[in-house]
Design a protein around this motif. Structure first.
Motif, short mmCIF file in Angstrom:
data_model
loop_
_atom_site.label_atom_id
_atom_site.label_comp_id
_atom_site.label_asym_id
_atom_site.label_seq_id
_atom_site.Cartn_x
_atom_site.Cartn_y
_atom_site.Cartn_z
N TRP A 91 -10.98 9.39 2.63
CA TRP A 91 -10.12 9.85 1.53
C TRP A 91 -8.68 10.02 2.00
N ARG A 92 -8.50 10.41 3.26
CA ARG A 92 -7.13 10.51 3.81
C ARG A 92 -6.48 9.13 3.81
N TYR A 93 -7.22 8.11 4.24
CA TYR A 93 -6.68 6.75 4.25
C TYR A 93 -6.44 6.24 2.83
N LEU A 94 -7.29 6.63 1.91
CA LEU A 94 -7.07 6.26 0.50
C LEU A 94 -5.73 6.80 0.02
N ARG A 95 -5.41 8.02 0.39
CA ARG A 95 -4.16 8.64 -0.06
C ARG A 95 -2.94 7.93 0.53
N GLU A 96 -3.14 7.15 1.57
CA GLU A 96 -2.05 6.40 2.17
C GLU A 96 -1.80 5.05 1.49
N VAL A 97 -2.69 4.63 0.60
CA VAL A 97 -2.48 3.37 -0.13
C VAL A 97 -1.42 3.65 -1.19
N PRO A 98 -0.26 3.00 -1.09
CA PRO A 98 0.85 3.34 -1.98
C PRO A 98 0.60 2.96 -3.44
N TYR A 99 1.30 3.65 -4.29
CA TYR A 99 1.36 3.35 -5.73
C TYR A 99 1.69 1.87 -5.89
N GLY A 100 0.98 1.19 -6.77
CA GLY A 100 1.27 -0.21 -7.06
C GLY A 100 0.74 -1.20 -6.04
N VAL A 101 -0.11 -0.75 -5.12
CA VAL A 101 -0.68 -1.62 -4.09
C VAL A 101 -2.20 -1.53 -4.17
N THR A 102 -2.86 -2.65 -3.95
CA THR A 102 -4.32 -2.64 -3.86
C THR A 102 -4.74 -3.14 -2.49
N LEU A 103 -5.89 -2.67 -2.05
CA LEU A 103 -6.53 -3.14 -0.84
C LEU A 103 -7.98 -3.46 -1.19
N THR A 104 -8.58 -4.34 -0.40
CA THR A 104 -10.01 -4.56 -0.56
C THR A 104 -10.76 -3.49 0.23
N TYR A 105 -12.04 -3.36 -0.04
CA TYR A 105 -12.87 -2.42 0.71
C TYR A 105 -12.81 -2.77 2.20
N ALA A 106 -12.87 -4.06 2.53
CA ALA A 106 -12.83 -4.48 3.93
C ALA A 106 -11.48 -4.14 4.57
N GLN A 107 -10.38 -4.34 3.86
CA GLN A 107 -9.06 -4.00 4.41
C GLN A 107 -8.96 -2.50 4.68
N LEU A 108 -9.48 -1.69 3.79
CA LEU A 108 -9.46 -0.25 4.02
C LEU A 108 -10.35 0.09 5.21
N GLY A 109 -11.48 -0.59 5.32
CA GLY A 109 -12.38 -0.38 6.46
C GLY A 109 -11.71 -0.72 7.78
N GLU A 110 -10.90 -1.76 7.81
CA GLU A 110 -10.18 -2.13 9.03
C GLU A 110 -9.22 -1.01 9.45
N ARG A 111 -8.63 -0.33 8.50
CA ARG A 111 -7.71 0.77 8.81
C ARG A 111 -8.46 1.95 9.42
#
Length: 176
Positions: A91-111
């Motif tokens: 959830w902390r990493y989710l909060r770092e995804v900026p407004y107007g940007v999308t990531l895939t589940y795999a991209q978030l997993g890489e982070r």
């Protein structure tokens, strides 16, 4: 063994996408923010027995109003979601995804590496996200750009991404 319901304070907040139930603890930290089903009684919600307190959720209602009016891109609220150590990290990493940007589940997993995670684990943490919109799980999409899994419903996920300028009505999310 099921835990006894915890006390909380909250209220329903009207938004362009329907009512949200906001629950806070005694210090005013946000515990939950959900789109509840219209036909469900709300006296106990996800393990919280709550009493109505409009003043306690006023900061949340104000910031959500600003978000839906296009005047807020980042939320500044104290958060106190209940979850595992891994869920809090996700959830902390989710909060770092900026407004107007999308990531895939795999991209978030890489982070989240080196925490050895997978798109499936990210999907599970997203599904259990107790703080909709503020912890922006709506910004996580399928590998092919498709809108997948959102507790508030895919129509709301699409509307949130349209509000943020990621989607035009009826389009698919662009991958970043």
């Amino acid at each position: 063994m099921q835990r006894a319901p915890e006390p909380a304070f909250g209220d329903l907040i009207d938004t362009p996408l329907g009512s949200l139930i906001a629950l806070v603890d005694e210090q005013g930290a946000l515990l939950r923010l959900d789109f509840p089903p219209e036909d469900q009684p709300l006296t106990v919600w996800h393990g919280y027995v709550w009493q109505r307190d409009t003043a306690a959720v006023a900061p949340i209602a104000r910031q959500l109003g600003e978000y839906f009016a296009g005047q807020r891109r980042v939320f500044d609220l104290p958060l106190a979601p209940r979850g595992s150590t891994y869920q809090h990290l996700a959830w902390r990493y989710l909060r770092e995804v900026p407004y107007g940007v999308t990531l895939t589940y795999a991209q978030l997993g890489e982070r989240l590496l080196p925490h050895k995670t997978s798109a499936r684990a990210i999907g599970r943490a997203n599904a259990l996200n107790p703080i909709s919109i503020v912890v922006p799980c709506h910004r996580i999409i399928g590998a092919d750009g498709s809108l997948t899994g959102y507790a508030g419903g895919l129509a709301r996920k699409q509307a949130l991404l349209e509000l943020e300028g990621v989607l035009t009505p009826g389009s698919q999310a662009a991958l970043f």
